[in-house]
Design a protein around this motif. Structure first.
Motif, short mmCIF file in Angstrom:
data_model
loop_
_atom_site.label_atom_id
_atom_site.label_comp_id
_atom_site.label_asym_id
_atom_site.label_seq_id
_atom_site.Cartn_x
_atom_site.Cartn_y
_atom_site.Cartn_z
N VAL A 302 -107.44 2.16 36.06
CA VAL A 302 -107.04 2.64 37.38
C VAL A 302 -107.73 1.78 38.44
CG1 VAL A 302 -107.00 4.60 38.98
CG2 VAL A 302 -106.78 5.00 36.52
N ALA A 303 -106.98 1.31 39.43
CA ALA A 303 -107.57 0.48 40.48
C ALA A 303 -106.90 0.78 41.81
CB ALA A 303 -107.42 -1.00 40.13
N TYR A 304 -107.71 0.74 42.88
CA TYR A 304 -107.21 0.92 44.25
C TYR A 304 -107.56 -0.32 45.07
CZ TYR A 304 -107.23 2.22 49.15
OH TYR A 304 -107.04 2.21 50.51
N ALA A 305 -106.63 -0.74 45.94
CA ALA A 305 -106.87 -1.87 46.83
C ALA A 305 -106.37 -1.50 48.22
CB ALA A 305 -106.16 -3.12 46.33
N GLY A 306 -107.27 -1.52 49.20
CA GLY A 306 -106.90 -1.23 50.59
C GLY A 306 -107.18 -2.44 51.47
N PHE A 327 -97.36 -7.57 53.05
CA PHE A 327 -98.22 -6.76 52.18
C PHE A 327 -98.36 -5.34 52.72
CE2 PHE A 327 -99.75 -11.21 52.16
CZ PHE A 327 -99.30 -11.56 50.89
N GLU A 328 -98.89 -4.46 51.90
CA GLU A 328 -99.02 -3.04 52.25
C GLU A 328 -100.47 -2.71 52.62
OE1 GLU A 328 -95.69 -4.12 50.22
OE2 GLU A 328 -97.64 -4.06 49.22
N ARG A 329 -100.63 -1.55 53.27
CA ARG A 329 -101.99 -1.09 53.59
C ARG A 329 -102.76 -0.69 52.33
NH1 ARG A 329 -102.51 0.27 59.14
NH2 ARG A 329 -100.50 0.39 60.22
N HIS A 330 -102.09 -0.02 51.43
CA HIS A 330 -102.76 0.53 50.24
C HIS A 330 -101.94 0.20 48.99
CE1 HIS A 330 -104.97 2.99 53.16
NE2 HIS A 330 -103.79 3.34 53.66
N SER A 331 -102.66 -0.06 47.91
CA SER A 331 -102.04 -0.25 46.60
C SER A 331 -102.86 0.50 45.57
CB SER A 331 -101.96 -1.72 46.22
OG SER A 331 -101.11 -2.44 47.10
N LEU A 332 -102.17 1.17 44.66
CA LEU A 332 -102.83 1.91 43.58
C LEU A 332 -102.16 1.53 42.27
CD1 LEU A 332 -104.80 4.17 42.63
CD2 LEU A 332 -102.89 5.78 42.92
N ARG A 333 -102.98 1.12 41.31
CA ARG A 333 -102.46 0.73 40.00
C ARG A 333 -102.98 1.67 38.93
NH1 ARG A 333 -102.79 -5.33 37.22
NH2 ARG A 333 -100.99 -5.04 35.83
N VAL A 334 -102.07 2.19 38.10
CA VAL A 334 -102.43 3.03 36.96
C VAL A 334 -101.76 2.41 35.73
CG1 VAL A 334 -102.36 5.31 35.92
CG2 VAL A 334 -102.58 5.08 38.41
N LYS A 335 -102.57 1.98 34.77
CA LYS A 335 -102.07 1.27 33.60
C LYS A 335 -102.60 1.95 32.35
CE LYS A 335 -103.41 -3.03 33.22
NZ LYS A 335 -103.50 -4.50 33.24
#
Length: 340
Positions: A302-306, A327-335
Motif C-alpha cells: 500500500v502506498a500514498y503519494a500527495g 498529474f493529480e493531487r493524490h494517488s493511492l496504490r493498493v497491490k
C-alpha cells in the motif's frame, strides 16, 4: 477442516488410554560411551521429518525469505517504486494492482470531482532465472465533474492490455548489496489517461530499477528512472502524442518480522510530444509505502503519494500551485499478490 465426532463415555476413554499405554514402544536408552545401545538418529514426526532438522527446514523454506536480508523479494517492497528482483525459473505470480488518482483544478464555482480508479489484473511467470514476463488486463472507473479543461464524465470500461518484460542484471545480497534490472512495458490503452476520452493509444515505458541493502536485513533503498512515450489517435478526433519522465525513490525499513515501512518521493514531468518535446507539467510527490507478507506466498503493498510541489507551463495557469494539468493531487496504490 472441522471434523464432527461422537461423544465418548468415561469407560471408553479409560480403555483407550490403557490401550495406548500398552501399545507404546519402550524408550531406547543411550548406553554410556555411545555403545551399541546409543540412539544416534533424532526422533521423527509422523511425516518423517526429523525434529532437529524441522526448524532448519522451516527456516530455509520460509523464514529466510523474510528474516534473511539477502532473500527478501524487493520487487514489490517500495510502493510505487519497483524493486529489481525478477524471480527464478518456474516461479509464477498473480497480482491485483489498483491505483486511485484523485483531485484536479475546478472550473468555476460549485462542487467538483475528479476520481479515477485504474485496476490491473496480471499474471507473471519466469521462463528462466532473472527473466520475468507479465501479462496484464486493465479496467478503469472514472468520475469527473466541473474540472478545468475536462468534460464531465462518469463511466467504467475495459482499458486495454500490456506485456511487461523484465531482466535482472544484478541480484542484491548481504555480500553484494546492489540489485539492478531493466523492464520494458508496451501497452495498448483505450482511454486517454487524463481527459478520459476514448482513443487507441500505444505507449512503451522503459524502466531502470535499482535497489540497495543499506543495512543488511533492516533497511532497503529503491530507485526508478522511467521514460514513457505514447502515440495514437482519439476516436473520431485528432492524433495524440505525449511522454512522461519519472524519477522515484523509496527507503523502507523492517518494522516487524514480515512488515516494511518507509517514505517515498517521486518527481514527474509530463510533455506534449512523444520525445519529451514540450514540458506541460511537473510535480513532486511524497508519501509512505507499506509492504507486508501474510505468508511466504501472499503479500500486500500500500502506498500514498500527495503533491507537495508542482507547476504547469500554460501561461493561463501562471502562479497557480501544483502541476495539475498532467498529474493529480493524490494517488493511492493498493497491490495484492499471490505466488505459486
Amino acid at each position: 477442516m472441522t471434523r464432527t465426532t461422537e461423544p465418548v463415555g468415561p469407560l471408553s476413554a479409560a480403555a483407550g488410554v490403557l490401550l495406548l499405554l500398552l501399545s507404546a514402544p519402550a524408550p531406547v536408552l543411550a548406553a554410556p560411551g555411545g555403545g551399541p545401545g546409543t540412539k544416534s538418529e533424532p526422533a521423527t514426526d509422523q511425516g518423517g521429518a526429523r525434529e532437529s532438522g524441522k526448524g532448519r527446514s522451516r527456516e530455509s523454506d520460509s523464514s529466510s525469505k523474510t528474516d534473511d536480508g539477502k532473500d527478501v523479494d524487493t520487487e514489490h517492497l517500495f510502493g510505487f517504486t519497483e524493486g529489481a528482483d525478477a524471480g527464478e525459473k518456474g516461479e509464477r505470480e498473480a497480482v491485483v494492482d489498483t491505483v486511485s488518482r484523485i483531485g484536479k483544478r475546478r472550473d468555476g464555482p460549485g462542487r467538483s470531482a475528479y476520481r479515477v480508479l485504474d485496476t490491473r489484473l496480471a499474471y507473471q511467470f519466469n521462463p528462466i532465472d532473472r527473466l520475468s514476463l507479465e501479462l496484464s488486463a486493465f479496467g478503469t472507473l472514472r468520475r469527473q465533474r466541473n474540472i478545468l479543461d475536462l468534460d464531465d464524465k462518469s463511466y467504467g470500461t475495459f482499458d486495454g492490455v500490456s506485456l511487461e518484460v523484465k531482466y535482472q542484471f544484478l541480484k542484491g545480497s548481504k555480500e553484494q548489496p546492489f540489485g539492478l534490472a531493466l523492464e520494458v512495458r508496451p501497452r495498448f490503452t483505450r482511454v486517454l489517461p487524463v481527459e478520459g476520452r476514448g482513443a487507441d493509444i500505444v505507449d512503451v515505458e522503459s524502466l531502470l530499477q535499482l535497489d540497495v541493502q543499506v543495512v543488511p536485513d533492516k533497511l532497503w533503498y529503491g530507485s526508478n528512472l522511467s521514460v514513457e512515450p505514447a502515440a495514437g489517435r482519439e476516436r473520431g478526433g485528432p492524433g495524440y502524442r505525449s511522454s512522461t519522465f519519472l524519477w522515484s525513490n523509496a527507503l523502507v525499513g523492517r518494522v516487524g518480522d514480515n512488515t516494511y515501512l518507509g517514505p517515498e518521493v517521486r518527481y514527474l514531468r509530463g510533455y506534449e510530444g512523444a520525445f519529451l518535446n514540450r514540458l506541460e507539467s511537473e510535480a513532486l510527490t511524497l508519501g509512505p509505502a507499506l509492504h507486508h507478507r501474510f505468508t511466504e506466498k501472499v503479500w500486500l503493498t500500500v502506498a500514498y503519494a500527495g503533491q507537495v510541489w508542482g507547476r504547469d507551463t500554460d501561461p493561463a495557469l501562471a502562479g497557480r500551485s501544483l502541476g495539475l494539468n498532467q498529474f493529480e493531487r493524490h494517488s493511492l496504490r493498493v497491490k495484492f499478490g499471490m505466488e505459486f
